[in-house]
Scaffold this active site. Structure first.
Site, mmCIF file in Angstrom:
data_model
loop_
_atom_site.group_PDB
_atom_site.id
_atom_site.type_symbol
_atom_site.label_atom_id
_atom_site.label_comp_id
_atom_site.label_asym_id
_atom_site.label_seq_id
_atom_site.Cartn_x
_atom_site.Cartn_y
_atom_site.Cartn_z
ATOM 1 N N LYS A 10 2.483 -11.889 -41.522
ATOM 2 C CA LYS A 10 2.037 -10.675 -40.818
ATOM 3 C C LYS A 10 1.184 -9.827 -41.769
ATOM 4 C CE LYS A 10 4.627 -7.360 -42.928
ATOM 5 N NZ LYS A 10 4.072 -6.354 -43.781
ATOM 6 N N PRO A 95 2.902 -16.556 -49.700
ATOM 7 C CA PRO A 95 3.499 -16.108 -50.965
ATOM 8 C C PRO A 95 4.653 -15.143 -50.732
ATOM 9 C CG PRO A 95 1.185 -15.413 -50.801
ATOM 10 C CD PRO A 95 1.484 -16.218 -49.581
ATOM 11 N N LEU A 100 3.540 -9.772 -46.901
ATOM 12 C CA LEU A 100 3.047 -10.614 -45.803
ATOM 13 C C LEU A 100 4.170 -11.062 -44.868
ATOM 14 C CD1 LEU A 100 0.583 -12.794 -47.932
ATOM 15 C CD2 LEU A 100 -0.008 -10.894 -46.412
ATOM 16 N N SER A 105 9.547 -13.617 -41.536
ATOM 17 C CA SER A 105 9.023 -14.557 -40.560
ATOM 18 C C SER A 105 9.827 -15.865 -40.548
ATOM 19 C CB SER A 105 7.555 -14.831 -40.882
ATOM 20 O OG SER A 105 6.936 -15.398 -39.773
ATOM 21 N N ASP A 137 11.073 -5.830 -40.581
ATOM 22 C CA ASP A 137 9.883 -6.559 -40.124
ATOM 23 C C ASP A 137 10.221 -7.774 -39.270
ATOM 24 O OD1 ASP A 137 8.057 -4.887 -41.321
ATOM 25 O OD2 ASP A 137 7.851 -6.104 -43.143
HETATM 26 O O1 C5P Z 1 14.571 -3.474 -43.605
HETATM 27 P P1 C5P Z 1 14.365 -4.146 -44.913
HETATM 28 O O2 C5P Z 1 15.630 -4.722 -45.486
HETATM 29 O O3 C5P Z 1 13.248 -5.153 -44.893
HETATM 30 O O4 C5P Z 1 13.882 -3.010 -45.919
HETATM 31 C C1 C5P Z 1 13.827 -3.211 -47.315
HETATM 32 C C2 C5P Z 1 13.834 -1.852 -47.990
HETATM 33 O O5 C5P Z 1 12.629 -1.141 -47.711
HETATM 34 C C3 C5P Z 1 14.940 -0.921 -47.527
HETATM 35 O O6 C5P Z 1 16.097 -1.115 -48.267
HETATM 36 C C4 C5P Z 1 14.342 0.437 -47.795
HETATM 37 O O7 C5P Z 1 14.427 0.756 -49.164
HETATM 38 C C5 C5P Z 1 12.871 0.226 -47.500
HETATM 39 N N1 C5P Z 1 12.480 0.594 -46.115
HETATM 40 C C6 C5P Z 1 12.451 1.928 -45.748
HETATM 41 N N2 C5P Z 1 12.067 2.268 -44.469
HETATM 42 C C7 C5P Z 1 11.704 1.311 -43.591
HETATM 43 C C8 C5P Z 1 11.740 -0.040 -43.948
HETATM 44 C C9 C5P Z 1 12.125 -0.380 -45.229
HETATM 45 O O8 C5P Z 1 12.758 2.819 -46.544
HETATM 46 N N3 C5P Z 1 11.323 1.685 -42.352
#
Ligand code: C5P
Length: 290
Positions: A10, A95, A100, A105, A137
């Site tokens: 993405k 990568p 990405l 995904s 994501d």
């Molecule tokens: O949701 P995910 O585990 O992919 O997010 C990784 C980190 O990115 C979270 O722990 C947080 O620190 C940050 N994040 C955030 N706000 C979001 C998405 C991610 O602060 N909307």
């Protein structure tokens, strides 16, 4: 029963952060786009309850530290499947730690693939809601396409597709930690925001040039100096004729949009001499499952 599923990368055509939420996450406003660059996720159902993963990258964990394994476990738990396991074989091309959505995904492809192989027909946005439990994501990555992502990134709205174009993605040798970059961000101090409404309008007018010109990612504004290579790659892509360039997600990958295959190929040939992770790709529409 086995089959291979695509886990498409993405890109963020725009990325805005609106504020911090009570749950510690940030409130996002992003225009997301899936592309043909993808990992391959082979799923082979097992007659026991084991979930095993192997990949062409030896350093990737094969246990629950890997989001693809967590996705399979979540799927079996959620749908009450207690007599089936799965062998997951990942062929990584996207990568890792690049902005990405590679891991997201892969997880999304596991959810989609297991629905397909087990014959479970998830209703509406059921798989996306399941994906949100794995990462912000993942919901977008379930079906991809061109979509607006709000909330944590998990509230999705369909947008007009990105007009036909070619995309060159290039990742510098270093990676950037997503939580670390979020920590550096203070929304009050952001000097500039993307005009998301205008980008959406330009998508509906099929105006590639204006979409490309308006792409913007607020994280670029706060990138620590040691990541200066991101700007170097952006400049090189622009010098090669990109209509617009931007960093994807929390980086470190950068991409440029090109009107023609020839222009994109010239840029790709120019940059791949300097960067191992360089790709020539194109936008893809959303995946529909029967
Ligand atoms: O949701 P995910 O585990 O992919 O997010 C990784 C980190 O990115 C979270 O722990 C947080 O620190 C940050 N994040 C955030 N706000 C979001 C998405 C991610 O602060 N909307």
């Amino acid at each position: 029963m086995s089959a291979v599923f695509e886990a498409r990368a993405k890109l963020n055509l725009s990325l805005d952060v609106l504020g911090k939420r009570d749950d510690g996450y940030h409130e996002m406003k992003m225009v997301m786009q899936s592309v043909s660059l993808c990992d391959e996720v082979e799923l082979d159902l097992r007659p026991d309850v084991e979930i095993r993963l192997k990949s062409n990258l030896r350093y990737l964990p094969g246990d629950e530290r890997n989001i693809a394994v967590r996705a399979a476990k979540l799927f079996f738990d959620e749908f009450g499947i207690t007599d089936t396991g799965v062998d997951i074989s990942l062929k990584k091309r996207v990568p890792v730690c690049a902005g990405l959505g590679g891991g997201s995904s892969d997880a999304a492809a596991v959810l989609r693939g297991l629905a397909d192989l087990t014959g479970i027909r998830p209703a509406g946005d059921e798989l996306e809601r399941l994906g949100a439990k794995l990462g912000s994501d993942v919901p977008f990555c379930v079906y991809g396409g061109t979509r607006l992502a709000l909330g944590r990134g998990d509230e999705l709205e369909n947008l007009s597709p990105l007009p036909d174009c070619r995309i060159v993605i290039c990742k510098p040798a270093f990676s950037i930690s997503t939580p670390e970059l979020f920590k550096l961000l203070d929304v009050k101090n952001l000097r500039c925001h993307p005009d998301t409404a205008v980008i959406i309008g330009m998508l509906s007018e099929k105006n590639l040039v204006e979409v490309a010109r308006r792409m913007y990612n607020v994280f670029e504004d706060i990138l620590p100096r040691q990541y200066g290579e991101v700007s170097v790659i952006k400049s090189r892509l622009l010098d090669c004729g990109a209509l617009g360039v931007v960093m994807s997600g929390t980086g470190s990958a950068v991409f440029g949009l090109f009107e023609t295959e020839n222009a994109a190929k010239r840029a790709f040939d120019e940059l791949r001499g300097s960067y191992k992770d360089c790709f020539l790709t194109e936008p893809t529409g959303n995946i529909s499952i029967q």
